[in-house]
Enzyme design. Structure first.
Site, short mmCIF file in Angstrom:
data_model
loop_
_atom_site.label_atom_id
_atom_site.label_comp_id
_atom_site.label_asym_id
_atom_site.label_seq_id
_atom_site.Cartn_x
_atom_site.Cartn_y
_atom_site.Cartn_z
N ASN A 1 17.86 7.17 15.17
CA ASN A 1 17.06 6.41 16.07
C ASN A 1 16.62 4.92 15.12
OD1 ASN A 1 14.97 4.94 17.54
ND2 ASN A 1 13.73 6.62 18.06
N ASP A 2 15.88 4.95 14.03
CA ASP A 2 15.57 3.84 13.23
C ASP A 2 16.76 3.25 12.73
OD1 ASP A 2 12.95 4.25 13.77
OD2 ASP A 2 12.91 5.44 11.94
N VAL A 3 17.96 4.04 12.28
CA VAL A 3 19.10 3.44 11.77
C VAL A 3 20.07 2.75 12.79
CG1 VAL A 3 19.05 5.22 9.86
CG2 VAL A 3 20.51 5.68 11.97
#
Lengths: 457, 93
Positions: A383-385
């Protein structure tokens, strides 16, 4: 004369460790490198066993047998997805052992001087922090305690006070080395410090913590080397210390955050977001069949694995999809973010486990320019990456973090169970982009269904 | 104190060696690097053997024995699990 032989043997061991680490610079030479390291350790143990100070071998054999049995069991039984926990345990045991050896040496010393006592105190401090810090890291990774950061008011001050107390006690011990009881107080205070330092850190920051604890376990061994005046320990310990520092640094860079921010910054606390506003009506859901159709028309596919792949044990399903696509002449590569997973290189090990060739695993800098020529990107449990806000929103908590620019591909398929935010606690605009399709499902199940659909067509 | 300077020199120089060698390890091998280097930090087993075997006092023997078990798990488990991982990377070479 005997001392000379022993010391020469230790230098041979230390050299073998260096050759061993050098071997790790390529997967082809790495197995041999690791064996050289093991050989170095074997030599060091053998030469120590002939030491004249040793009077009783039964204790030693018992200890070696128990340790070897437990170590072998853990090494053979551990699942590749659980590697971060295992490394945390080994880090902790190494640090703990160094602290205990230093303590024992302090009691054995006939006339301890200041240098000796200072080194013992440092070894005790670092060792205890490593042991208890690793224990907490293990418990978090294993799911025994919650992964989110555990914080309380005044905790930074508490940690600072504990550190100062530990240093003051060490100073007292250095001034009067005969007061050996001080060593135990150093251990106790540092143990509490180790727990507090790690308990405040959340799951996705674990790669940094594990790397840092790795470094500590080396530094503790080095400090014990100063206590025992043993070059083998000093050299090996500093090699490991350096390794851990390099990895810690790489992980921090991969998140565009400083080490201090990771350790004390309070990242990953639950932030309230208006997900409904961000996502409302803009998210397109898809089905495994539709993804299979997309893949049939694709010539180049990139798979981006995240921690979700490890949690779902989806690596075998990933391999099936990879083999199927490669057999159909599709070019498949893997884009791996440095902090994907729970320790440095976590995703690579999982992919290697299922026989994905290592030249298919691409680093962030290498894969980013290639997304434009990619037909389909499949994001699995990350997600964040892959959050574009890192590039566009300077106020975002992940601003400036290097991310995989998957949105540049023709189509992005995100396999994820829900729209819940990642560790950074922020929504991901990628999910609403025109070329993004969401496949809401467990990663393993979704991949298996895509494979089935591809086979049927 | 002279001894200390000597050991400290060794410490600093091997740090540099460590930085040089480990910067060349590719990210793909970072997990085996951690477990492998961790096994190397189990070198403290050398000190544990002497503490546990010299029978200086009950306390030091207990400390040494515990350290010996810890360090042996660290060394044996560390090298073995690293080997297991590296085999996987080699398989499709």
């Amino acid at each position: 004369m005997e001392k000379l032989v022993v010391n020469l043997a230790y230098i041979v061991s230390a050299s073998l460790f260096i050759f061993g680490l050098k071997g790790l610079s390529h997967p082809r030479t790495a197995v041999r490198g690791n064996m050289l390291g093991a050989l170095g350790m074997f030599i060091a143990v053998l030469i120590t066993l002939v030491d004249k100070r040793i009077v009783d071998y039964s204790t030693l054999i018992l200890g070696l047998v128990i340790g070897a049995a437990v170590g072998t069991f853990l090494a053979l039984k551990v699942q590749m997805t659980a590697m971060p926990q295992l490394v945390a345990v080994f880090n902790g045991l190494g640090g703990g052992a160094s602290a205990l050896v230093a303590g024992s040496a302090l009691y054995e010393a006939v006339n301890p001087n200041t240098v000796f006592a200072t080194a013992s105190a440092l070894s005790g401090m670092i060792g205890a922090v490593t042991f208890f810090g690793s224990g907490v890291a293990f418990a978090k990774l294993q799911g025994l305690i919650k992964e989110r950061p555990i914080r309380f008011s005044g905790e930074q001050a508490t940690k600072a006070v504990l550190l100062v107390v530990a240093l003051l006690l060490s100073y007292k011990l250095a001034l009067s080395p005969d007061k050996t009881y001080l060593f135990w107080f150093i251990l106790i205070v540092s143990s509490v410090l180790g727990v507090l330092l790690t308990i405040a850190i959340g799951g996705a920051d674990m790669p940094v913590v594990i790397a840092l604890l790795n470094s500590y376990s080396g530094l503790a061994a080095s400090a014990t080397g100063f206590v025992l005046e043993n070059n083998a320990l000093i050299i090996s310990g500093s090699l490991v210390g350096a390794s851990g520092i390099i990895l810690t640094n790489l992980m921090c860079k991969a998140m565009n955050r400083s080490l201090l921010n990771v350790l004390f910054g309070g990242f990953g606390e639950i932030v309230s977001t208006q997900e409904d506003d961000v996502y409302a009506g803009k998210v397109k859901a898809t089905s495994p069949e539709e993804v299979a159709l997309l893949l049939e028309g694709a010539r180049r596919v990139v798979i981006v694995p995240g921690y979700g792949m490890a949690v779902a044990q989806a690596q075998y399903a990933v391999r099936d999809l990879y083999n199927l696509l490669e057999n159909q002449g599709v070019q498949v590569e893997f884009g791996i973010h440095p902090v994907a997973g729970r320790m440095p290189g976590h995703m690579n090990v999982l992919l290697a486990e299922v026989d994905i060739p290592y030249d298919k695993m691409k680093e962030l800098e290498d894969i980013n320019p290639l997304f434009e020529q990619t037909d389909v990107v499949i994001v699995i449990g990350a997600n964040d990456v892959v959050n574009p806000l890192a590039n566009t929103d300077p106020k975002s908590p992940i601003a400036g973090m290097p991310v995989l620019e998957v949105w540049k591909a023709k189509t992005v398929v995100v396999i994820k169970r829900s729209l819940s935010p990642g560790f950074a606690g922020i929504p991901n605009p990628l999910f609403t982009m025109d070329n993004t399709l969401m496949l809401f499902s467990d990663a393993k199940k979704a991949l298996q269904e895509i494979v089935t659909a591809l086979k049927e067509s | 104190m002279e001894d200390f300077i000597l050991y400290f020199t060794v410490f600093v120089l091997s740090m540099f060696v460590g930085f040089e060698v480990i910067t060349k390890v590719p990210p793909t091998l970072h997990t085996p690097l951690m477990s492998g280097s961790n096994a190397i930090s189990g070198i403290t087993i050398v000190g544990a053997l002497i503490s546990a075997g010299s029978h200086h006092s009950t306390l030091t023997t207990i400390l040494g024995f515990t350290a010996l078990v810890f360090a042996t798990i660290n060394v044996v488990g560390g090298f073995m699990v690293t080997h297991r991982m590296l085999q996987m990377f080699r398989r499709k070479d």
